[in-house]
Design a protein around this motif. Structure first.
Motif, PDB file in Angstrom:
ATOM      1  N   MET A 197      27.048  54.943  59.643  1.00  0.00           N
ATOM      2  CA  MET A 197      27.016  53.534  60.018  1.00  0.00           C
ATOM      3  C   MET A 197      25.600  52.975  59.943  1.00  0.00           C
ATOM      4  SD  MET A 197      29.657  53.659  63.244  1.00  0.00           S
ATOM      5  CE  MET A 197      29.260  52.028  63.835  1.00  0.00           C
ATOM      6  N   VAL A 198      24.645  53.744  60.475  1.00  0.00           N
ATOM      7  CA  VAL A 198      23.258  53.277  60.486  1.00  0.00           C
ATOM      8  C   VAL A 198      22.741  53.100  59.066  1.00  0.00           C
ATOM      9  CG1 VAL A 198      20.899  53.913  61.123  1.00  0.00           C
ATOM     10  CG2 VAL A 198      22.759  54.254  62.747  1.00  0.00           C
ATOM     11  N   ALA A 199      23.204  53.969  58.165  1.00  0.00           N
ATOM     12  CA  ALA A 199      22.709  53.939  56.779  1.00  0.00           C
ATOM     13  C   ALA A 199      23.316  52.803  55.967  1.00  0.00           C
ATOM     14  CB  ALA A 199      22.998  55.272  56.105  1.00  0.00           C
ATOM     15  N   LYS A 200      24.358  52.159  56.457  1.00  0.00           N
ATOM     16  CA  LYS A 200      25.041  51.113  55.693  1.00  0.00           C
ATOM     17  C   LYS A 200      24.661  49.729  56.207  1.00  0.00           C
ATOM     18  CE  LYS A 200      29.144  53.904  54.642  1.00  0.00           C
ATOM     19  NZ  LYS A 200      30.599  54.051  54.859  1.00  0.00           N
ATOM     20  N   PRO A 201      24.721  48.729  55.354  1.00  0.00           N
ATOM     21  CA  PRO A 201      24.471  47.354  55.794  1.00  0.00           C
ATOM     22  C   PRO A 201      25.448  46.959  56.907  1.00  0.00           C
ATOM     23  CG  PRO A 201      24.511  47.477  53.394  1.00  0.00           C
ATOM     24  CD  PRO A 201      25.003  48.803  53.907  1.00  0.00           C
ATOM     25  N   GLY A 202      24.921  46.428  57.976  1.00  0.00           N
ATOM     26  CA  GLY A 202      25.771  46.019  59.095  1.00  0.00           C
ATOM     27  C   GLY A 202      26.138  47.141  60.037  1.00  0.00           C
ATOM     28  N   GLY A 203      25.668  48.356  59.770  1.00  0.00           N
ATOM     29  CA  GLY A 203      26.038  49.498  60.602  1.00  0.00           C
ATOM     30  C   GLY A 203      25.380  49.495  61.965  1.00  0.00           C
ATOM     31  N   ILE A 204      24.133  49.048  62.025  1.00  0.00           N
ATOM     32  CA  ILE A 204      23.403  49.071  63.306  1.00  0.00           C
ATOM     33  C   ILE A 204      24.053  48.159  64.344  1.00  0.00           C
ATOM     34  CG2 ILE A 204      21.201  48.514  64.412  1.00  0.00           C
ATOM     35  CD1 ILE A 204      19.781  49.581  61.964  1.00  0.00           C
ATOM     36  N   PRO A 205      24.447  46.919  64.004  1.00  0.00           N
ATOM     37  CA  PRO A 205      25.129  46.082  65.004  1.00  0.00           C
ATOM     38  C   PRO A 205      26.398  46.740  65.553  1.00  0.00           C
ATOM     39  CG  PRO A 205      24.441  44.744  63.157  1.00  0.00           C
ATOM     40  CD  PRO A 205      24.196  46.163  62.759  1.00  0.00           C
ATOM     41  N   ALA A 206      27.142  47.440  64.691  1.00  0.00           N
ATOM     42  CA  ALA A 206      28.362  48.107  65.149  1.00  0.00           C
ATOM     43  C   ALA A 206      28.029  49.197  66.145  1.00  0.00           C
ATOM     44  CB  ALA A 206      29.124  48.689  63.958  1.00  0.00           C
ATOM     45  N   LEU A 207      26.999  49.994  65.847  1.00  0.00           N
ATOM     46  CA  LEU A 207      26.609  51.078  66.745  1.00  0.00           C
ATOM     47  C   LEU A 207      26.109  50.529  68.079  1.00  0.00           C
ATOM     48  CD1 LEU A 207      26.201  54.065  67.215  1.00  0.00           C
ATOM     49  CD2 LEU A 207      23.972  53.899  66.088  1.00  0.00           C
ATOM     50  N   VAL A 208      25.324  49.459  68.025  1.00  0.00           N
ATOM     51  CA  VAL A 208      24.823  48.839  69.259  1.00  0.00           C
ATOM     52  C   VAL A 208      25.982  48.347  70.121  1.00  0.00           C
ATOM     53  CG1 VAL A 208      23.537  46.859  70.171  1.00  0.00           C
ATOM     54  CG2 VAL A 208      22.577  48.211  68.295  1.00  0.00           C
ATOM     55  N   GLY A 221      32.995  46.727  68.428  1.00  0.00           N
ATOM     56  CA  GLY A 221      32.078  47.598  67.703  1.00  0.00           C
ATOM     57  C   GLY A 221      32.778  48.331  66.589  1.00  0.00           C
ATOM     58  N   ASN A 222      34.012  48.781  66.877  1.00  0.00           N
ATOM     59  CA  ASN A 222      34.798  49.439  65.838  1.00  0.00           C
ATOM     60  C   ASN A 222      35.181  48.457  64.727  1.00  0.00           C
ATOM     61  OD1 ASN A 222      35.221  52.273  66.443  1.00  0.00           O
ATOM     62  ND2 ASN A 222      36.223  51.567  68.299  1.00  0.00           N
ATOM     63  N   TYR A 223      35.413  47.209  65.113  1.00  0.00           N
ATOM     64  CA  TYR A 223      35.759  46.190  64.115  1.00  0.00           C
ATOM     65  C   TYR A 223      34.574  45.940  63.164  1.00  0.00           C
ATOM     66  CZ  TYR A 223      36.619  41.512  62.251  1.00  0.00           C
ATOM     67  OH  TYR A 223      36.772  40.425  61.427  1.00  0.00           O
ATOM     68  N   LEU A 224      33.364  46.053  63.711  1.00  0.00           N
ATOM     69  CA  LEU A 224      32.163  45.830  62.888  1.00  0.00           C
ATOM     70  C   LEU A 224      31.813  47.023  62.028  1.00  0.00           C
ATOM     71  CD1 LEU A 224      29.754  44.113  65.460  1.00  0.00           C
ATOM     72  CD2 LEU A 224      31.035  43.013  63.612  1.00  0.00           C
ATOM     73  N   LYS A 225      32.454  48.167  62.288  1.00  0.00           N
ATOM     74  CA  LYS A 225      32.148  49.394  61.545  1.00  0.00           C
ATOM     75  C   LYS A 225      32.303  49.146  60.041  1.00  0.00           C
ATOM     76  CE  LYS A 225      33.908  54.114  60.951  1.00  0.00           C
ATOM     77  NZ  LYS A 225      34.909  55.079  61.397  1.00  0.00           N
ATOM     78  N   PRO A 226      31.268  49.442  59.260  1.00  0.00           N
ATOM     79  CA  PRO A 226      31.340  49.191  57.824  1.00  0.00           C
ATOM     80  C   PRO A 226      32.457  49.985  57.166  1.00  0.00           C
ATOM     81  CG  PRO A 226      29.082  49.628  58.504  1.00  0.00           C
ATOM     82  CD  PRO A 226      29.953  49.950  59.665  1.00  0.00           C
ATOM     83  N   ALA A 227      33.147  49.403  56.246  1.00  0.00           N
ATOM     84  CA  ALA A 227      34.210  50.104  55.534  1.00  0.00           C
ATOM     85  C   ALA A 227      33.623  51.060  54.503  1.00  0.00           C
ATOM     86  CB  ALA A 227      35.134  49.099  54.835  1.00  0.00           C
TER      87      ALA A 227
END
Length: 356
Positions: free
Chosen positions: A128-139, A349-355
């Motif tokens: 998640m952290v490595a993908k665009p938008g992953g950090i907001p999902a993790l936070v 947060g799960n919804y924001l998880k990058p596909a």
């Protein structure tokens, strides 16, 4: 399979209602020790009903399990045993805290652990952290866990306030064996260990469920989670049966099952009905998984949130908080609101998880 997210959410909510209600039939059991009616419940919930429904709705259940690698079966069984330890103490938690307070705390912990641990173990967070938008999902996920801990503390404070305010007679009238100290310790253990069910379902979802859909004669998508459930629940069955039989012999309650002064038929029926209610929650949960599509990762949060809401309503109906001061009732309402908010944030947060 066409995803129907709204139907998936509805199925999760119905499962939450069933899970919040399963303990109620036990209130009608008379002249049986706890371990006696719990054993009957376990046989129904974890062995008889799961296999009966699997054989009825999953025509390839036996061949699917034969084709599943033993490592996967072993993991599902062990996660089921982990849940079994939590489920065993779930009953004790409700005995000591009541339906409303006990299920709220237990579900809050179970939701946080069951939602976050699988991605940690599987390395999803690093991806998640490595993908665009992953950090907001993790936070958002970590914020949800932090909020849930605050909700647990506030709800626990309401329980402590209730214990101080109410007389022993009032406590026992609402919850016959009310003991906040024992209850909160059991709730922490139970909530964490009960997350094993989430781990088991996700493990089965990776191997057993796809086999159920593709091995002829294929199991319909709606029922594809049933073969995995029989393995997971057998792990829980093992733990529960060993412990309840131990208590039967230790407490000399083996005679309960034929006790002449007990309403035997009613006791058996009520205990078995509790088992059916409990198992139905997992049926609806796996059915929800089959319909939710790409939103499956948020299902555990929705499922636990529904249990908290309905258990709170049952606690009010059963007058478990009758006699508590307005301050304590406000604390309870605040704690439950925070717990529900935490589940919403975790789900977001799960919804924001990058596909991908």
């Amino acid at each position: 399979m066409d995803a129907t997210p709204f139907l998936g959410v509805v199925l999760y909510i119905v499962g939450g209602l069933s899970g919040a209600s399963f303990y109620l039939p036990f209130k009608g059991v008379r002249r049986w020790a706890w371990e006696s009616y719990w054993l009957v419940y376990c046989i129904a919930a974890l062995l008889v009903v799961p296999w009966a429904l699997a054989l009825a709705m999953s025509p390839n259940v036996v061949s699917v399990l034969r084709a599943t690698p033993w490592q996967t079966l072993g993991l599902c069984y062990l996660f089921g045993a982990m849940w079994g330890a939590g489920g065993l103490t779930w009953g004790l938690m409700i005995r000591y805290l009541g339906v409303g307070l006990g299920v709220a705390i237990g579900c809050g912990l179970c939701a946080a652990v069951g939602t976050l641990v699988p991605p940690l173990v599987q390395g999803d967070f690093q991806e998640m952290v490595a993908k665009p938008g992953g950090i907001p999902a993790l936070v958002a996920l970590l914020a949800g866990v932090a909020i849930s801990l605050v909700g647990i503390v506030v709800t626990g404070a309401a329980g402590m306030s209730k214990e101080r305010e109410m007389s022993e007679e009032q406590k026992k009238a609402a919850v016959a064996e009310f003991n906040f100290t024992k209850g909160i310790l059991v709730a922490i253990f139970s909530g964490v260990m009960s997350a094993g069910m989430s781990f088991g379902v996700r493990t089965a979802d990776g191997v057993i469920t796809p086999l159920a859909k593709t091995t002829a004669p294929a199991t319909p998508d709606l029922w594809s989670g049933l073969p995995g459930l029989v393995v997971i629940l057998f792990g829980g069955f093992t733990v529960n049966v060993v412990w309840t039989l131990f208590l039967n012999f230790k407490n000399r309650t083996t005679g309960d099952y034929a006790k002449p002064e007990a309403p035997l038929v009613l006791n058996y029926l009520l205990s078995a009905f509790a088992g059916v209610l409990w198992y139905l929650q997992m049926v609806f949960y796996t059915m929800g998984d089959s319909k939710i599509g790409d939103y499956k990762f948020s299902g555990w949060s929705v499922f636990m949130s529904a249990q908290i809401i309905f258990s709170t309503l049952w606690g009010i109906v059963l007058l478990e908080w009758k006699g508590a001061s307005p301050r304590t009732q406000k604390l309870l309402a605040a704690g439950l609101a925070i717990l529900v908010l935490s589940l919403v944030v975790i789900g977001y947060g799960n919804y924001l998880k990058p596909a991908g």
